[in-house]
Design a protein around this motif. Structure first.
Motif, mmCIF file in Angstrom:
data_model
loop_
_atom_site.group_PDB
_atom_site.id
_atom_site.type_symbol
_atom_site.label_atom_id
_atom_site.label_comp_id
_atom_site.label_asym_id
_atom_site.label_seq_id
_atom_site.Cartn_x
_atom_site.Cartn_y
_atom_site.Cartn_z
ATOM 1 N N LYS A 90 0.820 -1.189 0.000
ATOM 2 C CA LYS A 90 0.000 0.000 0.000
ATOM 3 C C LYS A 90 0.866 1.256 0.000
ATOM 4 C CE LYS A 90 -2.581 -1.969 3.305
ATOM 5 N NZ LYS A 90 -3.455 -2.003 4.454
ATOM 6 N N HIS A 91 1.989 1.224 0.699
ATOM 7 C CA HIS A 91 2.830 2.413 0.787
ATOM 8 C C HIS A 91 3.445 2.772 -0.556
ATOM 9 C CE1 HIS A 91 2.646 0.880 4.934
ATOM 10 N NE2 HIS A 91 2.592 2.159 5.235
ATOM 11 N N GLY A 92 3.846 1.758 -1.305
ATOM 12 C CA GLY A 92 4.422 2.005 -2.624
ATOM 13 C C GLY A 92 3.391 2.581 -3.579
ATOM 14 N N ARG A 93 2.169 2.080 -3.502
ATOM 15 C CA ARG A 93 1.105 2.595 -4.371
ATOM 16 C C ARG A 93 0.799 4.042 -4.029
ATOM 17 N NH1 ARG A 93 -2.192 -2.868 -3.292
ATOM 18 N NH2 ARG A 93 -1.021 -4.178 -4.729
ATOM 19 N N LEU A 94 0.755 4.356 -2.747
ATOM 20 C CA LEU A 94 0.514 5.730 -2.321
ATOM 21 C C LEU A 94 1.666 6.641 -2.759
ATOM 22 C CD1 LEU A 94 -1.363 7.615 -0.786
ATOM 23 C CD2 LEU A 94 -0.123 7.031 1.293
ATOM 24 N N LEU B 41 4.911 -8.844 -12.547
ATOM 25 C CA LEU B 41 4.138 -7.625 -12.293
ATOM 26 C C LEU B 41 4.274 -7.178 -10.839
ATOM 27 C CD1 LEU B 41 0.878 -8.414 -14.304
ATOM 28 C CD2 LEU B 41 2.595 -6.684 -14.857
ATOM 29 N N GLU B 42 4.285 -8.134 -9.912
ATOM 30 C CA GLU B 42 4.461 -7.807 -8.494
ATOM 31 C C GLU B 42 5.818 -7.153 -8.249
ATOM 32 O OE1 GLU B 42 3.924 -11.533 -6.534
ATOM 33 O OE2 GLU B 42 1.766 -11.580 -6.931
ATOM 34 N N LEU B 43 6.871 -7.708 -8.849
ATOM 35 C CA LEU B 43 8.208 -7.135 -8.674
ATOM 36 C C LEU B 43 8.317 -5.748 -9.296
ATOM 37 C CD1 LEU B 43 10.470 -10.254 -9.247
ATOM 38 C CD2 LEU B 43 10.022 -9.072 -7.106
ATOM 39 N N LYS B 44 7.699 -5.560 -10.446
ATOM 40 C CA LYS B 44 7.713 -4.238 -11.076
ATOM 41 C C LYS B 44 7.000 -3.213 -10.203
ATOM 42 C CE LYS B 44 8.070 -5.800 -15.852
ATOM 43 N NZ LYS B 44 7.386 -5.971 -17.134
ATOM 44 N N GLU B 45 5.850 -3.606 -9.649
ATOM 45 C CA GLU B 45 5.122 -2.680 -8.783
ATOM 46 C C GLU B 45 5.925 -2.359 -7.525
ATOM 47 O OE1 GLU B 45 0.717 -2.126 -6.835
ATOM 48 O OE2 GLU B 45 1.437 -4.160 -7.167
ATOM 49 N N LEU B 46 6.555 -3.360 -6.949
ATOM 50 C CA LEU B 46 7.365 -3.168 -5.749
ATOM 51 C C LEU B 46 8.532 -2.229 -6.019
ATOM 52 C CD1 LEU B 46 7.542 -4.150 -2.816
ATOM 53 C CD2 LEU B 46 9.037 -5.962 -3.615
ATOM 54 N N ASN B 47 9.249 -2.460 -7.113
ATOM 55 C CA ASN B 47 10.393 -1.602 -7.450
ATOM 56 C C ASN B 47 9.973 -0.182 -7.799
ATOM 57 O OD1 ASN B 47 12.329 -3.566 -6.982
ATOM 58 N ND2 ASN B 47 12.190 -4.365 -9.063
ATOM 59 N N ASN B 48 8.880 -0.032 -8.537
ATOM 60 C CA ASN B 48 8.399 1.307 -8.866
ATOM 61 C C ASN B 48 7.904 2.034 -7.616
ATOM 62 O OD1 ASN B 48 8.949 1.332 -11.633
ATOM 63 N ND2 ASN B 48 7.076 0.211 -12.080
ATOM 64 N N GLY B 49 7.305 1.309 -6.684
ATOM 65 C CA GLY B 49 6.885 1.909 -5.421
ATOM 66 C C GLY B 49 8.065 2.388 -4.609
ATOM 67 N N ARG B 50 9.127 1.601 -4.570
ATOM 68 C CA ARG B 50 10.337 2.016 -3.840
ATOM 69 C C ARG B 50 10.966 3.250 -4.481
ATOM 70 N NH1 ARG B 50 12.636 -4.125 -3.255
ATOM 71 N NH2 ARG B 50 11.451 -4.676 -1.403
ATOM 72 N N LEU B 51 11.014 3.259 -5.800
ATOM 73 C CA LEU B 51 11.553 4.417 -6.508
ATOM 74 C C LEU B 51 10.700 5.653 -6.246
ATOM 75 C CD1 LEU B 51 13.623 5.569 -8.482
ATOM 76 C CD2 LEU B 51 12.104 4.855 -10.339
ATOM 77 N N ALA B 52 9.393 5.493 -6.210
ATOM 78 C CA ALA B 52 8.496 6.623 -5.942
ATOM 79 C C ALA B 52 8.693 7.160 -4.532
ATOM 80 C CB ALA B 52 7.046 6.203 -6.161
ATOM 81 N N MET B 53 8.962 6.278 -3.571
ATOM 82 C CA MET B 53 9.241 6.735 -2.206
ATOM 83 C C MET B 53 10.489 7.604 -2.171
ATOM 84 S SD MET B 53 8.433 3.452 0.177
ATOM 85 C CE MET B 53 7.216 2.287 -0.360
ATOM 86 N N LEU B 54 11.509 7.189 -2.903
ATOM 87 C CA LEU B 54 12.722 8.006 -2.990
ATOM 88 C C LEU B 54 12.446 9.325 -3.716
ATOM 89 C CD1 LEU B 54 15.353 5.255 -3.856
ATOM 90 C CD2 LEU B 54 15.065 6.444 -1.672
ATOM 91 N N ALA B 55 11.635 9.272 -4.760
ATOM 92 C CA ALA B 55 11.338 10.472 -5.546
ATOM 93 C C ALA B 55 10.598 11.504 -4.714
ATOM 94 C CB ALA B 55 10.517 10.100 -6.779
ATOM 95 N N ILE B 56 9.612 11.085 -3.957
ATOM 96 C CA ILE B 56 8.834 12.043 -3.175
ATOM 97 C C ILE B 56 9.694 12.650 -2.076
ATOM 98 C CG2 ILE B 56 7.771 10.540 -1.449
ATOM 99 C CD1 ILE B 56 5.905 13.110 -3.492
#
Length: 135
Positions: free
Chosen positions: A1-5, A102-117
């Motif tokens: 949920k945190h990565g999606r947010l 797809l799960e790994l892509k979502e997880l990695n993109n969520g982690r990248l988004a956390m760093l970006a924000i």
């Protein structure tokens, strides 16, 4: 949920800086951006302009979503993070290797988004320039 947010926030931060001045003027509402046309944040300031009822609504909504998630029965086929929400059908009906990819892509993109924000917040705090003006 945190990565999606975080993915929503990473897209929403620059969009808010671009659209909010025009939207507030068109609707006749006050400009909620912090000084220098930056998105309101703890580091930028500007959170005092946001109605406290908004924050209360967010807390109530979040508590409701979390309480429903906690009460959800976790059977043997339970998958962490799978909330059963797939309106576009991107996940359901796929084979296991594709689902895992797809799960790994979502997880990695969520982690990248956390760093970006986090980078957005520190960049605006240190440079005093909105993110959208730096790109």
């Amino acid at each position: 949920k945190h990565g999606r947010l975080a993915m929503l926030a990473a897209a929403g931060w620059p969009v808010s800086e671009l659209v909010q001045p025009y939207l507030s003027k068109a609707l006749g509402l006050p400009d909620l951006l912090a000084a220098g046309e930056k998105a309101p944040s703890v580091l930028n300031g500007g959170l005092d302009k946001v109605n406290p009822l908004f924050f209360m609504g967010i807390i109530i909504f979040t508590a409701t979503v979390e309480s429903v998630a906690i009460k959800t029965a976790r059977g043997p086929d339970y998958v962490p993070g799978d909330l059963g929400f797939d309106p576009l059908g991107l996940y359901t009906g796929k084979d296991e290797p594709t689902k895992r990819d797809l799960e790994l892509k979502e997880l990695n993109n969520g982690r990248l988004a956390m760093l970006a924000i986090t980078a957005y917040a520190f960049n605006e705090f240190l440079t005093k320039v909105p993110v959208v003006n730096e790109t």
